[in-house]
Write an enzyme that holds these catalytic residues in place. Structure first.
Site, PDB file in Angstrom:
ATOM      1  CB  THR A 126      -0.993  -0.049   1.184  1.00  0.00           C
ATOM      2  OG1 THR A 126      -1.963   0.993   1.028  1.00  0.00           O
ATOM      3  CG2 THR A 126      -0.313   0.082   2.524  1.00  0.00           C
ATOM      4  CG  ASN A 127      -0.196   4.617  -1.595  1.00  0.00           C
ATOM      5  OD1 ASN A 127      -0.856   5.475  -1.030  1.00  0.00           O
ATOM      6  ND2 ASN A 127      -0.660   3.923  -2.638  1.00  0.00           N
ATOM      7  NE  ARG A 128       4.345   8.830   4.264  1.00  0.00           N
ATOM      8  CZ  ARG A 128       5.213   9.831   4.309  1.00  0.00           C
ATOM      9  NH1 ARG A 128       6.347   9.755   3.654  1.00  0.00           N
ATOM     10  NH2 ARG A 128       4.932  10.915   5.005  1.00  0.00           N
TER      11      ARG A 128
END
Ligand code: C5P
Length: 227
Positions: A29-31
């Site tokens: 995933t990412n921020r």
């Protein structure tokens, strides 16, 4: 301009990260916090548009008067987006992961399964590009397609290039650094349209959303006047 200038128009907003499984307990995933996309969905709804928000996993409350559809993966997000076409306005704010595991494991991957050096090789394949897909000219294409370009360097040049590459109408460029962009309250953006490059002052994500909504309303008002 009236207080609800987008009454009668439909809008689609993508927001948040995508989440791609590796096995049942791990994912890529990412921020992205989803804050900018949620603020845009709210501002469009406040301006009278009928808004569908298609969101990756975030911890934010659902905006008022918005239909919220929660998804996990980029492929799910694309399916949900295409199911809601045609529409008048599409704003793709989601930080869609570029890659996913080609074959997510059905059981938790164990250390014992690792290679001779204890290494795990993940075979990744590219995800669909949602913004590019919906920007292709077709009867289902939204009348106004807006992308977001988070960049760490050469922000405006990269975003202008990306606008052409993706085929969207407008691109909102924003600088991502430790103090700007992801997970922050404020955003410093530049709106790139075919006509102009417009640098906005640093402001809250809510104010960015309201300003973008004003620009969208002005665009449709102009379109109406010339049709
Ligand atoms: O990740 P990238 O910088 O290419 O993202 C630019 C724009 O493209 C954003 O609006 C993002 O929502 C959209 N995008 C997308 N599908 C992808 C990658 C990006 O819709 N697979």
């Amino acid at each position: 301009m009236t207080s609800r200038p987008l009454t009668g128009l439909t809008a689609l907003v993508t927001a948040g990260p995508t989440c791609e499984p590796i096995d049942p307990v791990r994912f890529i995933t990412n921020r992205s916090s989803g804050r900018q996309g949620y603020a845009i969905a709210q501002a469009l709804a406040d301006a009278g548009a009928r808004v569908t928000l298609i969101s990756g996993p975030v911890t934010l409350p659902a905006p008022d008067m918005v239909t919220l559809i929660r998804v996990q993966t980029a492929e799910d997000m694309l399916t949900a987006v295409t199911a809601h076409l045609p529409c008048d306005i599409a704003v793709c704010v989601a930080a869609v992961g570029d890659f996913r595991a080609a074959h997510p494991a059905t059981q938790k991957i164990k250390r014992e399964q690792l290679g001779p050096e204890g290494a795990l090789t993940l075979h990744l394949v590219p995800n669909p590009d949602i913004l590019k897909t919906i920007s292709v000219p077709s009867p289902a294409r939204p009348r106004l397609v807006i992308g977001f370009a988070a960049e760490t360097q050469n922000v405006e040049d990269n975003a202008a290039h990306k606008r052409l590459k993706k085929g969207c109408d407008w691109m909102v460029a924003n600088k991502v650094s430790e103090h700007e962009g992801f997970e922050q309250e404020n955003n410093t953006v530049t709106l790139i349209t075919p006509e102009q490059t417009d640098r906005w002052n640093t402001q809250s994500k809510i104010d960015v959303a309201r300003e973008l909504t004003r620009r969208i309303a002005a665009h449709f008002k102009k379109e109406e006047a010339t049709s």
